[in-house]
Design an enzyme around this catalytic site. Sequence first.
Site, short mmCIF file in Angstrom:
data_model
loop_
_atom_site.label_atom_id
_atom_site.label_comp_id
_atom_site.label_asym_id
_atom_site.label_seq_id
_atom_site.Cartn_x
_atom_site.Cartn_y
_atom_site.Cartn_z
N SER A 66 0.83 -1.21 0.00
CA SER A 66 0.00 0.00 0.00
C SER A 66 0.86 1.26 0.00
O SER A 66 0.38 2.32 -0.37
CB SER A 66 -0.89 0.04 1.24
OG SER A 66 -1.71 -1.08 1.31
N HIS B 268 -2.36 -3.26 -6.39
CA HIS B 268 -2.85 -2.99 -5.04
C HIS B 268 -4.31 -3.41 -4.88
O HIS B 268 -5.22 -2.77 -5.42
CB HIS B 268 -2.69 -1.49 -4.75
CG HIS B 268 -3.05 -1.10 -3.36
ND1 HIS B 268 -3.92 -0.06 -3.07
CD2 HIS B 268 -2.67 -1.62 -2.18
CE1 HIS B 268 -4.04 0.04 -1.75
NE2 HIS B 268 -3.30 -0.89 -1.19
N GLU C 162 -5.71 -1.41 -7.97
CA GLU C 162 -4.99 -0.28 -8.55
C GLU C 162 -3.69 -0.83 -9.12
O GLU C 162 -2.89 -1.43 -8.40
CB GLU C 162 -4.69 0.78 -7.49
CG GLU C 162 -5.93 1.48 -6.98
CD GLU C 162 -5.63 2.42 -5.83
OE1 GLU C 162 -6.20 3.53 -5.80
OE2 GLU C 162 -4.84 2.06 -4.92
N ASN D 47 -6.46 5.59 -1.43
CA ASN D 47 -6.01 6.05 -0.11
C ASN D 47 -5.69 7.53 -0.12
O ASN D 47 -5.85 8.21 0.90
CB ASN D 47 -4.81 5.22 0.37
CG ASN D 47 -5.27 3.85 0.84
OD1 ASN D 47 -6.42 3.67 1.22
ND2 ASN D 47 -4.39 2.86 0.77
N1 LIG Z 1 -4.24 -5.58 5.25
C1 LIG Z 1 -4.72 -4.68 4.40
O1 LIG Z 1 -5.80 -4.09 4.60
C2 LIG Z 1 -3.97 -4.36 3.13
C3 LIG Z 1 -4.64 -3.75 2.04
C4 LIG Z 1 -3.95 -3.53 0.84
C5 LIG Z 1 -2.60 -3.87 0.75
N2 LIG Z 1 -1.96 -4.44 1.83
C6 LIG Z 1 -0.55 -4.80 1.66
O2 LIG Z 1 -0.47 -6.21 1.57
C7 LIG Z 1 0.77 -6.67 2.12
C8 LIG Z 1 0.49 -7.78 3.12
O3 LIG Z 1 -0.36 -7.28 4.12
P1 LIG Z 1 -1.17 -8.28 5.08
O4 LIG Z 1 -2.11 -7.43 5.84
O5 LIG Z 1 -1.69 -9.44 4.29
O6 LIG Z 1 0.01 -8.80 6.04
P2 LIG Z 1 -0.02 -10.01 7.07
O7 LIG Z 1 0.84 -9.60 8.20
O8 LIG Z 1 -1.41 -10.47 7.33
O9 LIG Z 1 0.72 -11.19 6.26
C9 LIG Z 1 2.05 -11.13 5.85
C10 LIG Z 1 2.48 -12.55 5.53
O10 LIG Z 1 3.78 -12.51 4.94
C11 LIG Z 1 4.49 -13.65 5.37
N3 LIG Z 1 5.93 -13.42 5.15
C12 LIG Z 1 6.75 -12.56 5.79
N4 LIG Z 1 8.01 -12.66 5.30
C13 LIG Z 1 7.97 -13.59 4.31
C14 LIG Z 1 8.93 -14.14 3.44
N5 LIG Z 1 10.21 -13.74 3.46
N6 LIG Z 1 8.54 -15.08 2.55
C15 LIG Z 1 7.24 -15.51 2.52
N7 LIG Z 1 6.28 -15.03 3.33
C16 LIG Z 1 6.64 -14.09 4.23
C17 LIG Z 1 4.10 -13.78 6.83
O11 LIG Z 1 4.39 -15.09 7.33
C18 LIG Z 1 2.61 -13.46 6.77
O12 LIG Z 1 1.85 -14.64 6.55
C19 LIG Z 1 1.46 -5.44 2.69
O13 LIG Z 1 2.40 -4.99 1.75
C20 LIG Z 1 0.34 -4.41 2.81
O14 LIG Z 1 0.77 -3.06 2.61
C21 LIG Z 1 -2.61 -4.69 3.00
#
Ligand SMILES: NC(=O)c1ccc[n+]([C@@H]2O[C@H](COP(=O)([O-])OP(=O)(O)OC[C@H]3O[C@@H](n4cnc5c(N)ncnc54)[C@H](O)[C@@H]3O)[C@@H](O)[C@H]2O)c1
Length: 284
Positions: free
Chosen positions: A118, A139, A151, A190
Amino acid sequence: MSRLAVVGAGSMGAQIAQQAALHGIEVALQDKDEAQLDKARDSNQGHLARRVEKGRLSGEDADAALGRVRLTTDLHEAVLDAELVIEAVFEDLETKRLIFGELGALAPAGAVLASNSSTIGISKLADVSRRPDRCLNMHFFYPVLVMDLVEIVRGPQTSDESVRRAMAMARAMGRTAVLLNKEIDGFIVNRILHAATQEAYRLLDAGVASFEDIDIAVEKGLNWPMGPFRLGDFSGLDVTYNARLHMYRSTGDERYRPSQQLEAKVNAGKLGRKTGEGWYRYEK
Ligand SMILES: NC(=O)c1ccc[n+]([C@@H]2O[C@H](COP(=O)([O-])OP(=O)(O)OC[C@H]3O[C@@H](n4cnc5c(N)ncnc54)[C@H](O)[C@@H]3O)[C@@H](O)[C@H]2O)c1
């Protein structure tokens, strides 16, 4: 576009993979943590079971969609034959750079590499992949199984062909894609949400109206499903606060300085629904 790999099986990655699989795409879902993969599978099973109960999906189609998501901890195996890889790991620049470096080495030479970040634009990741023309941001919005928008953001070196393929994958997954020709903080949604929310906090800090009345005004007058304070509680006030702080620090622009009342909530651990109290109180 029929072979997808998703790296990171957290809240976003798990549902990105499942959304694609619901539309017939074979997906490899990779996480370094086996327990996260189990959690992703259980959670997706639950979502699809509810659709079956409501008569919106047949049991057969649910089983087929679950079967199309291959779970693995092995990154190499996950991306071996991928046409597009979506990275959805923690929001941490160094972790993402490590992964983009690995993806550059492991994914097929023609594969497009996308980040679901994001806040981290692809220009901060693409160089380590050694194929910057094939990198972009894709995104998605939480919850991915419900929110119909992606996006697609091109970096300075992204090729037209990579954009075309990412748009095609979003459509194949049953999602509506919009294209940003420039990398900007907050992308479109956003950016607009933050501007409106920041204005709501300014009104609150200036004592113009209560947060309840600002929510009611926005819900009834602009037809938003949730006013900015209710939405903040839903997403987590720490998320809202950190997004403000990131924008403020990266631009130095006073317009983005987090509200004092928001900061006080975060310091008090009142983060919204997840802690039982934010702007509003929630029953367990
Ligand atoms: N949560 C939201 O509302 C949202 C919305 C849009 C975009 N995002 C983006 O999505 C991405 C993930 O967010 P999330 O909320 O799903 O995070 P999260 O914390 O729920 O999940 C992250 C996952 O990544 C895994 N991980 C970490 N290091 C790793 C590696 N080296 N290899 C493989 N897996 C690995 C972790 O084990 C975990 O399962 C972020 O970049 C965030 O900015 C999040």
